[in-house]
Design a protein around this motif. Sequence first.
Motif, PDB file in Angstrom:
ATOM      1  N   ASP A  41       0.827  -1.218   0.000  1.00  0.00           N
ATOM      2  CA  ASP A  41       0.000   0.000   0.000  1.00  0.00           C
ATOM      3  C   ASP A  41       0.862   1.270   0.000  1.00  0.00           C
ATOM      4  OD1 ASP A  41      -2.434   1.167  -0.209  1.00  0.00           O
ATOM      5  OD2 ASP A  41      -2.947   1.045   1.917  1.00  0.00           O
ATOM      6  N   ILE A  42       1.843   1.279  -0.883  1.00  0.00           N
ATOM      7  CA  ILE A  42       2.810   2.383  -0.935  1.00  0.00           C
ATOM      8  C   ILE A  42       2.134   3.711  -1.282  1.00  0.00           C
ATOM      9  CG2 ILE A  42       4.755   3.285  -2.296  1.00  0.00           C
ATOM     10  CD1 ILE A  42       5.872   0.410  -2.303  1.00  0.00           C
ATOM     11  N   ARG A  43       1.141   3.662  -2.156  1.00  0.00           N
ATOM     12  CA  ARG A  43       0.472   4.915  -2.552  1.00  0.00           C
ATOM     13  C   ARG A  43      -0.234   5.568  -1.372  1.00  0.00           C
ATOM     14  NH1 ARG A  43      -3.660   4.922  -7.510  1.00  0.00           N
ATOM     15  NH2 ARG A  43      -1.721   4.384  -8.589  1.00  0.00           N
ATOM     16  N   ALA A  44      -0.979   4.770  -0.592  1.00  0.00           N
ATOM     17  CA  ALA A  44      -1.724   5.330   0.535  1.00  0.00           C
ATOM     18  C   ALA A  44      -0.808   5.727   1.686  1.00  0.00           C
ATOM     19  CB  ALA A  44      -2.756   4.315   1.023  1.00  0.00           C
ATOM     20  N   ARG A  45       0.224   4.926   1.928  1.00  0.00           N
ATOM     21  CA  ARG A  45       1.106   5.176   3.076  1.00  0.00           C
ATOM     22  C   ARG A  45       2.108   6.293   2.830  1.00  0.00           C
ATOM     23  NH1 ARG A  45       4.078  -0.069   4.120  1.00  0.00           N
ATOM     24  NH2 ARG A  45       4.930   1.084   5.901  1.00  0.00           N
TER      25      ARG A  45
ATOM     26  N   ASN B  33       3.915   6.378  -6.255  1.00  0.00           N
ATOM     27  CA  ASN B  33       3.379   5.378  -7.181  1.00  0.00           C
ATOM     28  C   ASN B  33       4.489   4.478  -7.706  1.00  0.00           C
ATOM     29  OD1 ASN B  33       0.606   6.185  -7.231  1.00  0.00           O
ATOM     30  ND2 ASN B  33       1.208   7.952  -8.468  1.00  0.00           N
ATOM     31  N   VAL B  34       4.270   3.167  -7.666  1.00  0.00           N
ATOM     32  CA  VAL B  34       5.194   2.204  -8.268  1.00  0.00           C
ATOM     33  C   VAL B  34       4.867   2.131  -9.756  1.00  0.00           C
ATOM     34  CG1 VAL B  34       6.007  -0.173  -8.305  1.00  0.00           C
ATOM     35  CG2 VAL B  34       5.373   0.897  -6.123  1.00  0.00           C
TER      36      VAL B  34
ATOM     37  N   ILE C   3       9.874   4.051  -8.767  1.00  0.00           N
ATOM     38  CA  ILE C   3       8.848   4.758  -7.993  1.00  0.00           C
ATOM     39  C   ILE C   3       8.914   6.257  -8.268  1.00  0.00           C
ATOM     40  CG2 ILE C   3       7.961   5.167  -5.655  1.00  0.00           C
ATOM     41  CD1 ILE C   3       9.588   2.640  -4.828  1.00  0.00           C
ATOM     42  N   VAL C   4       7.754   6.879  -8.450  1.00  0.00           N
ATOM     43  CA  VAL C   4       7.686   8.321  -8.671  1.00  0.00           C
ATOM     44  C   VAL C   4       6.889   8.960  -7.544  1.00  0.00           C
ATOM     45  CG1 VAL C   4       5.609   8.179 -10.103  1.00  0.00           C
ATOM     46  CG2 VAL C   4       7.144  10.126 -10.375  1.00  0.00           C
ATOM     47  N   GLY C   5       7.294  10.167  -7.166  1.00  0.00           N
ATOM     48  CA  GLY C   5       6.560  10.849  -6.110  1.00  0.00           C
ATOM     49  C   GLY C   5       7.195  12.171  -5.735  1.00  0.00           C
ATOM     50  N   HIS C   6       6.562  12.858  -4.795  1.00  0.00           N
ATOM     51  CA  HIS C   6       7.129  14.097  -4.251  1.00  0.00           C
ATOM     52  C   HIS C   6       8.408  13.746  -3.498  1.00  0.00           C
ATOM     53  CE1 HIS C   6       7.533  17.785  -1.889  1.00  0.00           C
ATOM     54  NE2 HIS C   6       6.672  18.349  -2.736  1.00  0.00           N
ATOM     55  N   LYS C   7       9.389  14.606  -3.563  1.00  0.00           N
ATOM     56  CA  LYS C   7      10.682  14.310  -2.943  1.00  0.00           C
ATOM     57  C   LYS C   7      10.555  13.991  -1.460  1.00  0.00           C
ATOM     58  CE  LYS C   7      13.402  17.049  -6.193  1.00  0.00           C
ATOM     59  NZ  LYS C   7      14.318  18.185  -6.377  1.00  0.00           N
TER      60      LYS C   7
ATOM     61  N   LEU D  62       9.175  10.475  -1.148  1.00  0.00           N
ATOM     62  CA  LEU D  62      10.182   9.474  -1.514  1.00  0.00           C
ATOM     63  C   LEU D  62      11.201   9.283  -0.387  1.00  0.00           C
ATOM     64  CD1 LEU D  62      10.837  10.403  -5.261  1.00  0.00           C
ATOM     65  CD2 LEU D  62       9.702   8.353  -4.415  1.00  0.00           C
ATOM     66  N   THR D  63      11.565  10.380   0.262  1.00  0.00           N
ATOM     67  CA  THR D  63      12.510  10.293   1.377  1.00  0.00           C
ATOM     68  C   THR D  63      11.910   9.455   2.518  1.00  0.00           C
ATOM     69  OG1 THR D  63      13.525  12.418   0.840  1.00  0.00           O
ATOM     70  CG2 THR D  63      13.817  11.605   3.106  1.00  0.00           C
ATOM     71  N   LYS D  64      10.630   9.683   2.823  1.00  0.00           N
ATOM     72  CA  LYS D  64       9.968   8.892   3.857  1.00  0.00           C
ATOM     73  C   LYS D  64       9.951   7.412   3.497  1.00  0.00           C
ATOM     74  CE  LYS D  64       6.899  12.719   5.181  1.00  0.00           C
ATOM     75  NZ  LYS D  64       5.513  13.243   5.108  1.00  0.00           N
ATOM     76  N   LEU D  65       9.706   7.129   2.229  1.00  0.00           N
ATOM     77  CA  LEU D  65       9.657   5.751   1.758  1.00  0.00           C
ATOM     78  C   LEU D  65      11.027   5.065   1.866  1.00  0.00           C
ATOM     79  CD1 LEU D  65       8.352   3.327   0.336  1.00  0.00           C
ATOM     80  CD2 LEU D  65       8.741   4.492  -1.845  1.00  0.00           C
ATOM     81  N   GLU D  66      12.065   5.752   1.402  1.00  0.00           N
ATOM     82  CA  GLU D  66      13.382   5.109   1.441  1.00  0.00           C
ATOM     83  C   GLU D  66      13.888   4.909   2.853  1.00  0.00           C
ATOM     84  OE1 GLU D  66      16.967   7.673   0.306  1.00  0.00           O
ATOM     85  OE2 GLU D  66      15.352   8.779  -0.680  1.00  0.00           O
ATOM     86  N   LEU D  67      13.520   5.802   3.765  1.00  0.00           N
ATOM     87  CA  LEU D  67      13.930   5.644   5.164  1.00  0.00           C
ATOM     88  C   LEU D  67      13.110   4.558   5.887  1.00  0.00           C
ATOM     89  CD1 LEU D  67      14.463   9.374   6.223  1.00  0.00           C
ATOM     90  CD2 LEU D  67      16.206   7.673   5.640  1.00  0.00           C
ATOM     91  N   ALA D  68      11.912   4.271   5.347  1.00  0.00           N
ATOM     92  CA  ALA D  68      11.070   3.246   5.946  1.00  0.00           C
ATOM     93  C   ALA D  68      11.543   1.838   5.589  1.00  0.00           C
ATOM     94  CB  ALA D  68       9.623   3.419   5.477  1.00  0.00           C
TER      95      ALA D  68
END
Length: 220
Positions: free
Chosen positions: A168-172, A176-177, A204-208, A211-217
Amino acid sequence: MAKKQYAVIGMGRFGTSVAKELSGMGFDVLAVDASEQRVQEIANMVTHAVSADSTDEEALRALGIRNFDVVVVAIGEDIQSSILTTLILKDLGVPAIIVKAKNELHGKVLNKIGADKVIFPERDMGLRVAHHLVSPNILDYIDLSDDYSIMEMLATGDLIGHNLIELDIRARFGCNVMAIRSDSDMNISPSPDDRIEEGDILVIVGHKNDLTKLELAYPK
């Protein structure tokens, strides 16, 4: 369809790399530099190599520079020469002009005088290295704009074994993958049921900030 012809002006590390890569891909490449030594060093790797002053309009005209589909201005430290060369190429009617910028101000000037694309090799490489240092599973990171980017992320840890619905990457994270690469296969339209396997690479595309939150998660 005729192959595109490229000219690369400035045989520093960046210009040499671009010229060699284009030539290796089978394109006709003209390498231009004011230094005879640099021209000799690249001569055997490209179609033609010429020593010329790119700020001399007549010299560029004599090279038939307007006949090339794309001209890459890879002049490094000399910002004045970079700008003047770009102006001349524009006046001569070169179809596409790609210019290396040293800094943001240089880039703004190049955009204003008509460069079709401005690139920042040092800045972009620094961006990629920084993200790789923070998260070693980030393989590539490309700015799309001031706010949005694309990153390639190696699937590790908690990503493996889950499908896109479960993650659920989009919601969390608001990202977008766009694609999933597995070995040599690229799935450019992944479905929600696609399961992530070890070794997969997510595009993956998104706001910077997202994306930072995602990579740190998902640290490696």
